[in-house]
Design an enzyme around this catalytic site. Structure first.
Site, short mmCIF file in Angstrom:
data_model
loop_
_atom_site.label_atom_id
_atom_site.label_comp_id
_atom_site.label_asym_id
_atom_site.label_seq_id
_atom_site.Cartn_x
_atom_site.Cartn_y
_atom_site.Cartn_z
N TYR A 125 0.86 -1.19 0.00
CA TYR A 125 0.00 0.00 0.00
C TYR A 125 0.89 1.23 0.00
O TYR A 125 1.87 1.30 0.76
CB TYR A 125 -0.88 0.01 1.25
CG TYR A 125 -1.68 1.28 1.43
CD1 TYR A 125 -2.98 1.38 0.95
CD2 TYR A 125 -1.11 2.40 2.05
CE1 TYR A 125 -3.70 2.54 1.09
CE2 TYR A 125 -1.83 3.58 2.19
CZ TYR A 125 -3.12 3.64 1.71
OH TYR A 125 -3.83 4.80 1.84
N GLU A 213 -3.65 7.45 -3.94
CA GLU A 213 -3.65 6.19 -3.19
C GLU A 213 -3.43 5.05 -4.18
O GLU A 213 -4.25 4.84 -5.08
CB GLU A 213 -4.96 5.98 -2.43
CG GLU A 213 -4.91 4.76 -1.52
CD GLU A 213 -6.21 4.54 -0.76
OE1 GLU A 213 -7.26 4.33 -1.39
OE2 GLU A 213 -6.17 4.58 0.48
#
Ligand code: GDP
Ligand code: MN
Length: 403
Positions: A125, A213
């Site tokens: 991530y 993101e």
């Protein structure tokens, strides 16, 4: 402003960020063509079909009409057409769309990048956003890629590393290396991640983004680092500097009432309650929403008509509020500072007459210059409009009409 994954990946690529390659399509036939093109460019024989909507959780989400997931794997060219057909035109429901879901108008046909090799593919991530508390951009990274970051933050917060960037000196080499090291990477994958972080940060700054993101960032089985997903949010206030990005706006993804309000220069946010409100000034609008709650109602919207409320803006505001079927009452709360209350009152009366056929009670609270004259105009108009001068009064009247 949000953009689609395929658009975001194109932007990232132009700044040197390595991505999972793909071609966008809006019909099953074009999806097959897209897969062929991708095969020519990358040699891939497996394809990932990804619904393009402004919401995450597509992989686990389901298309109402067919039961297909929003991200599916096709292990041959023959599977691409039928699988794309099961997604295109359908309504995809994910944990981020709400129960009503979102219509899928496009799919991204992407290369399968989870191919087997010397090591297993691994998901990470990575995000960049502005930390308003410190006034610095922060890079957040985690080994728990592919998962909802909110869940990771709640259950295993130590698995998220954060690196704040000093705006005066920008991202430093040691910082990118620190992040890559914290993900347990080494060798080519480590070097690839450092490069990836630098390219991503450059893209973030250059596009005036408010959030990037990338979940997941993938380490492939041959140690390449790729953006598999991309959620990009651009600061609306900077869009005037990025005409090319502004053009990527997809109005079908936005609330139609908010789009209409934007065209009339009104600041409108749709909410779920039953009391519509129209106010001049954002601070007063917030206070008005509090008052509505205190009187037992729930605001149906936030609407700031701006400092110079006139008959046109009041009418545009009325029309937008009335299009919301949940609205059971409308509270107009105007402070006559620059604008005089009698003018606003005339505007309300005129707008009311122009629209006609308004079946919900309206409470108008006018305070400031010529407040009493304003109240008199409303009372003399013979319309079903209740006037109040004191805000507490207005709240009481909202309570009365709701009960
Ligand atoms: P999201 O569910 O909306 O966040 O969409 P993502 O783009 O993150 O994709 C969801 C999931 O699909 C990923 O976490 C992967 O597990 C899977 N996925 C994406 N690309 C590939 C691929 O190339 N091959 C395989 N096998 N799975 C993929
Ligand atoms: Mn994702």
């Amino acid at each position: 402003m949000n953009i689609h994954e395929y658009q975001a990946k194109e932007i990232l690529k132009s700044y040197g960020v390595t991505i999972q390659e793909g071609v966008v399509a809006d019909t099953p036939d074009k999806a097959v063509e897209a897969a062929k093109e991708l095969n020519r460019e990358t040699g891939t024989e497996w394809y990932v079909i990804k619904a393009q909507i402004h919401a995450g959780g597509r992989g686990k989400g389901k298309v109402n009409e067919t039961g297909s997931n929003g991200v599916v794997l096709a292990k041959s060219l023959d599977e691409v057409g039928p699988k794309a057909k099961d997604i295109l035109g359908g309504t995809l429901v994910t944990h981020q769309t709400g129960a009503e879901g979102k219509k899928v108008n496009k799919v991204l046909i992407a290369q399968d990048v989870y191919y087997p090799g010397e090591s297993d593919p691994k998901e990470y991530y990575l995000s960049i956003l502005l930390d308003r508390g410190t006034g610095k951009n922060v890079i957040m990274a985690s080994t728990e890629g592919g998962m909802d970051i909110e869940t990771v933050a709640e259950e295993t917060p130590d698995k998220i590393v954060k690196e704040w960037i000093d705006p005066a000196v920008g991202l430093q080499g040691f910082q990118a290396r620190k992040v890559a090291f914290s993900l347990g990477l080494e060798g080519d994958a480590f070097k690839g991640m450092v490069k990836f972080i630098f390219a991503l940060y450059k893209a973030y700054e250059a596009t005036d983004a408010s959030q990037f993101e990338i979940n997941p960032v993938l380490k492939t089985s041959d140690n390449k680092i790729l953006a598999v997903d991309a959620k990009v949010n651009i600061d609306d206030n900077a869009l005037y500097r990025h005409k090319d990005i502004a053009e990527l706006r997809d109005l079908t993804e936005e609330d139609p009432l908010e789009v209409e309000a934007g065209k009339s220069g009104l600041n409108y946010v749709k909410l779920d309650g039953n009391v519509g409100c129209m106010v001049n000034g954002a601070g007063l609008a917030m206070a008005t929403m509090d008052i509505i709650k205190l009187s037992g109602g729930e605001p149906a919207n936030f609407l700031d008509v701006g400092g110079g409320a006139n008959a046109q803006t009041v009418e545009a505001g009325f029309r937008i509020i009335l299009k919301d079927p949940n609205v059971k009452a409308i509270l107009i709360n105007i402070f006559g500072g620059i604008v005089r209350c009698d003018r606003v009152a005339n505007g309300v009366v005129e707008a009311y007459k122009n629209i006609g056929d308004i079946n919900v009670p309206i409470i108008v609270r006018l305070q400031g210059t010529n407040a009493e004259e304003g109240a008199k105009i409303i009372e003399d108009s013979g319309l079903k409009v209740t006037s109040a001068i004191v805000l507490k009064d207005a709240a009481e009247k909202v309570k009365e009409v709701l009960s």
